[in-house]
Design a protein around this motif. Structure first.
Motif, mmCIF file in Angstrom:
data_model
loop_
_atom_site.group_PDB
_atom_site.id
_atom_site.type_symbol
_atom_site.label_atom_id
_atom_site.label_comp_id
_atom_site.label_asym_id
_atom_site.label_seq_id
_atom_site.Cartn_x
_atom_site.Cartn_y
_atom_site.Cartn_z
ATOM 1 N N LEU A 356 19.878 -37.934 -26.321
ATOM 2 C CA LEU A 356 18.757 -37.022 -26.521
ATOM 3 C C LEU A 356 19.034 -35.669 -25.878
ATOM 4 C CD1 LEU A 356 15.816 -39.503 -25.756
ATOM 5 C CD2 LEU A 356 16.871 -38.987 -27.957
ATOM 6 N N GLU A 357 19.590 -35.703 -24.673
ATOM 7 C CA GLU A 357 19.888 -34.440 -23.989
ATOM 8 C C GLU A 357 20.992 -33.675 -24.707
ATOM 9 O OE1 GLU A 357 18.127 -33.156 -21.695
ATOM 10 O OE2 GLU A 357 16.828 -34.915 -21.586
ATOM 11 N N ALA A 358 21.976 -34.410 -25.228
ATOM 12 C CA ALA A 358 23.063 -33.747 -25.958
ATOM 13 C C ALA A 358 22.525 -33.044 -27.201
ATOM 14 C CB ALA A 358 24.130 -34.762 -26.342
ATOM 15 N N ASP A 362 22.623 -29.054 -28.002
ATOM 16 C CA ASP A 362 23.212 -28.535 -29.240
ATOM 17 C C ASP A 362 22.228 -27.688 -30.049
ATOM 18 O OD1 ASP A 362 25.586 -29.716 -28.670
ATOM 19 O OD2 ASP A 362 25.257 -31.502 -29.892
ATOM 20 N N GLY A 363 20.993 -27.538 -29.547
ATOM 21 C CA GLY A 363 20.044 -26.639 -30.198
ATOM 22 C C GLY A 363 18.977 -27.314 -31.022
ATOM 23 N N ARG A 371 12.864 -36.963 -35.066
ATOM 24 C CA ARG A 371 13.068 -37.472 -36.424
ATOM 25 C C ARG A 371 14.479 -37.998 -36.662
ATOM 26 N NH1 ARG A 371 14.342 -34.894 -41.390
ATOM 27 N NH2 ARG A 371 14.460 -32.893 -40.316
ATOM 28 N N ARG A 372 15.493 -37.356 -36.071
ATOM 29 C CA ARG A 372 16.877 -37.704 -36.385
ATOM 30 C C ARG A 372 17.531 -38.626 -35.361
ATOM 31 N NH1 ARG A 372 19.016 -34.659 -40.471
ATOM 32 N NH2 ARG A 372 17.798 -32.855 -41.167
ATOM 33 N N ILE A 373 16.958 -38.726 -34.181
ATOM 34 C CA ILE A 373 17.590 -39.558 -33.147
ATOM 35 C C ILE A 373 16.642 -40.651 -32.652
ATOM 36 C CG2 ILE A 373 18.641 -39.558 -30.852
ATOM 37 C CD1 ILE A 373 19.574 -36.735 -31.379
ATOM 38 N N THR A 374 15.458 -40.252 -32.201
ATOM 39 C CA THR A 374 14.553 -41.233 -31.600
ATOM 40 C C THR A 374 14.124 -42.288 -32.614
ATOM 41 O OG1 THR A 374 13.726 -39.541 -30.081
ATOM 42 C CG2 THR A 374 12.406 -41.529 -30.335
#
Length: 461
Positions: A356-358, A362-363, A371-374
């Protein structure tokens, strides 16, 4: 180089003189033991009571329900598939199937979505634990108690139902409600019916002559709290002045068409001056009932429009035929959103924070991270919650039975409730009831199979 003698030490006998080699015995398999070292027969002995109970309490009722579903109401005549045909031809049962489909689609989805939102947002606030406790608290309430609570919440009367109290309050903030729904004149009053629920003066009014507009039919307790004792209007040159009041003296006494000291003015009553069917002037009565119209009202008929007398806005019929199912789904979501939130929060706590931090480094903004990770990483947990709630709503009974009033219970009907009504109602038909039970089982089995396969796939990882 000399060879050893035949009888000497170390002599090797000829091949044809050697004793035959014994065949090797195959390795005997050891008795198979369980992980804990328990033999099969011992494990079976311990499991046997549970298996007997499983057969008596689960397998036998299922088998008998299937058997009974092929017989008629009395249980003596073979009905074949007639009971199953009735499931798709009877209007009441088809309504139950339709409502069950609505429940399966919306209730788990909304509960899971709210649980996900709560779980993510409570990570950002200090008092997140207290919020989770409050949201999860309805899970400690039984379905019976929750049904009683929401039966009161959805009560039509705004003084009892919280939902309608809020709704009516918001409505009255933006739209004025009528203050005198049952007010009307007496035959001796200078007013008559004007059509459409309005009242008009019997004769045209004249400037400089005070006008009296008495009404009855309003309970003193329903009068505005800031209404004042009615006061006779003062004649004004070139203007039409008058008084609108409740021509009723509490406790008795008083005379018709005469303003008595204990009679109150009809505050807010709208008065219109009408000439040739057109409104030329209008005014509202003050707290003491007095009103004043401009000179253009001279020679007109005064009209009290129907808007003064329409029934006040009474809110929404939450338990009516249209909204009863969404209303009950709302009560279910209130109970089970906390369950979804706790499970999703547990899965959220196990996510690798470095990913999540990465993404943020990365912006990616918070919506993109969500939406794309969690959400993709929480997919297994979301599937568990969603499938569990789907199985749960297929069997929903308590809330529908308690919340839906008798007048709209057919509109809120679901399969579990119809199963109860068909099996134990006044015209009980155990054949139909058993067929509904089998249908419920067939609807639950695919969801259970999906859940079992998903758990097995998770176990192989």
């Amino acid at each position: 180089m000399t060879t050893a003698t035949a009888g000497g030490a170390g002599a090797v006998p000829p091949a044809d003189k050697r004793p035959p080699e014994r065949p090797e015995r195959p390795a005997q398999p050891r008795p198979r033991r369980s992980v804990t070292g328990t033999r099969r027969i011992v494990a079976t002995a311990f499991l046997l009571p549970a298996l007997v109970l499983l057969g008596a309490l689960v397998l036998y009722p299922i088998g008998y329900s299937v058997y009974r579903s092929f017989f008629d109401q009395s249980g003596t005549g073979f009905a074949g598939v007639d009971n199953y045909k009735a499931l798709f031809t009877d209007d009441t049962i088809r309504t139950a199937v339709k409502n069950n489909a609505i429940w399966v689609v919306f209730a788990p989805t909304i509960s899971t979505a709210l649980g996900l939102i709560f779980a993510v947002l409570t990570e950002r606030i200090r008092w997140g634990t207290a919020f989770k406790l409050i949201v999860f608290m309805p899970m400690a309430i039984s379905m019976l108690a929750a049904g009683i609570i929401f039966r009161l919440v959805y009560d039509q009367a705004p003084e009892r139902g919280v939902a309608n109290a809020v709704w009516v309050g918001v409505h009255d903030t933006f739209a004025e409600s009528a203050g005198y729904p049952k007010a009307h004149p007496l035959p001796v009053h200078p007013l008559k019916a004007g059509g459409g629920g309005s009242f008009v003066t019997k004769v045209p009014v004249q400037a400089g002559e005070p006008v009296q507009l008495p009404l009855v039919g309003v309970a003193p307790a329903k009068m505005p709290t800031d209404a004042k004792p009615a006061k006779a209007a003062t004649a004004q040159s070139g203007k039409v002045a008058g008084t609108a009041w409740l021509d009723f003296t509490k406790g008795g006494g008083g005379k018709p068409n005469v303003i008595d000291t204990k009679e109150l003015g009809l505050k807010g009553l709208e008065v219109e001056a009408v000439r040739n069917g057109k409104v030329v002037a209008s005014a509202k009565a003050a707290a003491d009932g007095t009103f004043t119209l401009p000179a253009s009202a001279d020679g007109t008929l005064l009209r009290l429009p129907a808007s003064n007398f329409k029934e006040p806005y009474n809110g929404v019929d939450w338990l009516g035929p249209t909204l009863v199912t969404p209303g009950i789904i709302g009560s279910y979501v209130w109970m089970w959103a906390g369950f979804a939130m706790v499970l999703i929060a547990a899965g959220l706590a196990g996510l690798p924070r470095e990913l999540l931090e990465a993404a943020r480094v990365d912006g990616a903004n918070e919506w993109q991270v969500f939406r794309r990770i969690t959400v993709p990483m929480l997919a297994p947990v979301l599937a568990v919650v969603l499938v569990t709630l789907m199985i749960n709503v297929l069997k929903i009974f308590d809330l529908v039975f308690i919340i839906a009033p008798g007048s709209s219970q057919d509109d809120a009907n679901v399969l579990a409730l119809q199963l109860y009504r068909s099996s134990f109602g006044t015209d009980a038909d155990l054949g139909i009831g058993s067929a509904i039970a089998v249908l419920l089982l067939l609807l639950v089995i695919p969801v259970m199979i999906f859940n079992i396969r998903r758990m097995r796939r998770e176990g192989r990882r």
